[in-house]
Every structure is written in C-alpha cells, then in structure tokens.
Design an enzyme around this catalytic site. Structure first.
Site, short mmCIF file in Angstrom:
data_model
loop_
_atom_site.label_atom_id
_atom_site.label_comp_id
_atom_site.label_asym_id
_atom_site.label_seq_id
_atom_site.Cartn_x
_atom_site.Cartn_y
_atom_site.Cartn_z
N HIS A 1 -2.48 -1.18 -3.46
CA HIS A 1 -3.64 -0.29 -3.31
C HIS A 1 -3.47 0.92 -4.23
CE1 HIS A 1 -4.27 -1.90 1.05
NE2 HIS A 1 -4.71 -2.74 0.13
N MET B 1 -0.31 1.16 5.15
CA MET B 1 -1.07 1.52 6.35
C MET B 1 -2.21 0.52 6.54
SD MET B 1 -2.68 5.27 7.23
CE MET B 1 -3.39 5.38 5.58
N SER C 1 0.86 -1.19 0.00
CA SER C 1 0.00 0.00 0.00
C SER C 1 0.89 1.24 0.00
CB SER C 1 -0.97 -0.02 1.19
OG SER C 1 -1.90 1.04 1.11
N THR C 2 0.73 2.13 0.97
CA THR C 2 1.48 3.39 0.99
C THR C 2 2.98 3.13 0.95
OG1 THR C 2 -0.28 4.33 2.33
CG2 THR C 2 1.79 5.56 2.21
N ASP D 1 -4.71 -4.72 5.91
CA ASP D 1 -5.12 -5.53 4.77
C ASP D 1 -4.02 -6.53 4.43
OD1 ASP D 1 -6.56 -6.47 2.57
OD2 ASP D 1 -5.68 -4.99 1.21
#
Length: 353
Positions: free
Chosen positions: A197, A290, A171-172, A293
């Site tokens: 993501h 973050m 993700s991030t 997930d």
C-alpha cells in the site's frame, strides 16, 4: 496498549507548518502536542528531555534531512516516527530511505486544492500518529547488522522451481519488512510480485531503493512484464496489478481502477488473480499491515492449492492483515519476519525435490 493522550513532538523547519500541524494534531482529543522543533538538533534535545510517544518529521530540512536524522537517532533513542513528505522527486526518495531507516509511516503534503488537501492530510496524520504510538521500535536500539543473503541455501534445486510465483502483500510497516526479505534472497530466486500500500510516485522510488540492495532485480511493474526468476515486480501506486497466464508464462497487468478493500493497489486483487492464474504454483506471504486487505485473496489462493504464510504478531508493526488472513484460513502458519526468507527457500526446494 497506551492509555491517555499520545504525546507528540513536531519537527519542521517551517514555522507556518509547525503551527498548522500543532493546531491540527491538537484538535484531536487523543493527541497532545508537547513541543515543536525547527531542526533535528532542537528535536533531539526535546526527545531526551520530554520522551514523547511519537515524532512527526519533515522529510526535507536544510541542515539535516529526515533520513540522516533517523540514522543517527534510532540506534540511540528509538521513537515511532511519522514522516511528513513532499511530493518532489527528492522528497519521495528521502521518504523511502526514511522508512528503511526506521520511520513507521508517512503522510504526503497536499499540492493541489491545499485547503481541502490540508484537512484530509491532518485527519490521516492524526490516525497514523495514534497507530504509530502502539508500535514497538525498540529493535532499532543498537541495531545489529543485517542477516546475509541466503546464497548458499538455494543449492541447485531452485533452478527447477522457475514456474513458481511468490505473492507478497503488505501495508503499514511493510516497506521495512519486505526489504528484510527481498535483500536476503539469491539472484536466481523464482519471480516475486508484491502489492505494498503506497501512493503513486513512491512505488518507483521504493523499487529503486530495493533494487540497489538486492541480488534480485526489483522494479515497478508495468503491463506486459513477465514474472520471471530473478525479478521482483512491485505494483505501481494508483493501479491494480493482476497476474495472468499467457501461453507458458506468467505476466502482469497494471491498470487504473477503483479501490478494492479500501486500496489501489489492493492485495486482494493481486492474490485473487494469483489464485485464478497460478494456483498451486504460488506461495503467498502476508506481511504487517492494518485492516484486512488480502485475507479474501489469500483464502482463494489456499483453495486453489497455494501454500501461504503470514508474519507473526511479535515481528509485525501492525498485526492486522496477517491476523485476519490466518483467522480466515488463507495463511496456514504465522512466522517471525527473519524466518520467512529461509522458509521460502525450504518450501521451494521441498517442492522441487
């Protein structure tokens, strides 16, 4: 952890956008807008003088686009940057290139229902600005050359590992982390599936960007694509990607569906499918991001016999997803980012021996 307000510099060539962003960010009690700039040249002066904690940067500007600015800025004045992206094809491409050049994250400008979309964008931007303020970007200072691909490390053993599947969630900060892994792997490496993501439209651009830099072929996945050696499949934004077994091979299914663990695509969806269909032939990798997930899915993979690793805190932009995956027991080891490619090669050659 920072104390006090996050000091923000806003860079956008539109006076109206600067005003809207300044008002929106300034309405958050945890943020102070210290200056605005209409172009990168004025922005650089503000950075040198004010030393803001975070910069928001327009993707498309007439004198110098965001990615070119970052390429010049980050080796001299590393600063966490959140891109404000348009949804044009050019805007998407510059956004992806900007993430590779050092930007921490991005938000997309609304194109429909602007009033409601602007409010949602400001809320997202406030959250990402405060998160960006916690990110250490000092490694961009005088950035060293990328490490070479592991072409010699594979030997002949990887040829016997063609039934293996590498499953990556991020993700991030994950666009840069994934790039630093994929671009170091040899052309004949076992098939890789990735959920990053990212909203619709950006995943195709990101896949194309990776493909230009990698020995492996990288593309946005579509239903029916085979998970094959030398191929990296990236989950399309707005769709859930699953791995299935079809006869003697693995394929992916990509279809619209609800968010799972807050995301579409979701790492949990991909990893739970790998647990069911690939089992002990899978290796899971959890990268920076973050939230949580993927933690549940990675645990399912571990219980099905997969060997999983997660990125360590020191090399993460956000030590969220790897931390939860490790604490739940899905990931057995925390590994520095640059150690992941040779470790994957080693894990595969061990199994092939």
């Amino acid at each position: 952890m920072m104390s006090g307000k996050v000091r923000v510099l806003i860079v956008d060539d539109s006076a109206l956008v600067r005003q809207l962003l300044s008002k929106g960010l300034g309405s958050d009690a945890g943020i102070e807008v210290v200056a605005t700039a209409g172009d990168p040249y004025a922005a650089r002066d503000h950075i040198a003088r004010l030393r803001p904690d975070v910069m928001t940067l327009d993707v498309e500007m007439p004198r110098m686009d965001g990615v070119e600015f970052l390429r010049r800025l980050m080796p001299q004045y590393p600063i966490p940057v959140v891109m404000v992206s348009s949804l044009t094809q050019r805007g998407k491409q510059i956004t992806i290139d900007s993430l590779n050049a050092g930007a921490v994250d991005f938000v997309a400008k609304p194109t429909t229902d602007v009033a409601r979309g602007l409010k949602a964008m400001i809320l997202e931007l406030c959250a990402k600005v405060k998160l960006a303020a916690t990110v250490d970007v000092s490694h961009w200072k005088n950035r060293r050359k990328e490490l070479p691909k592991l072409l010699k490390a594979s030997g002949g053993a990887l040829a016997e590992s063609t039934d293996k599947v590498i499953v990556i969630g991020a993700s991030t900060g994950g666009t840069e982390a994934t790039r630093r892994i994929i671009t170091r792997l040899p052309a004949g490496f076992p098939g890789i599936v990735i959920t990053q993501h990212m909203p619709p439209g950006f995943t195709q651009m990101y896949a194309e960007s990776l493909n230009r830099e990698s020995a492996m072929q990288v593309r946005e996945a579509k239903t029916g694509d085979r998970v094959a050696p030398g191929l990296v499949l990236l989950a399309p934004g707005g769709k859930q990607m699953r791995v299935i077994r079809s006869g003697g091979r693995y394929e992916v299914i990509c279809e619209a569906g609800p968010k799972v663990s807050g995301h579409c695509p979701s790492v949990d969806v991909l990893m739970e499918s790998a647990a069911r269909s690939v089992g002990g032939n899978a290796i899971g990798v959890m990268l920076t991001g973050m939230g949580s997930d993927g933690a549940r899915g990675m645990l399912a993979m571990a219980r099905a016999g997969a060997r999983n690793i997660a990125q360590d805190e020191a090399s993460c932009v956000v030590f969220g997803m790897p931390k939860v995956a490790f604490e739940m027991g899905g990931a057995k080891r925390l590994v520095p980012l640059d150690d992941i490619p040779p470790l994957l090669v080693g894990m595969l050659t061990e199994r092939a021996a």
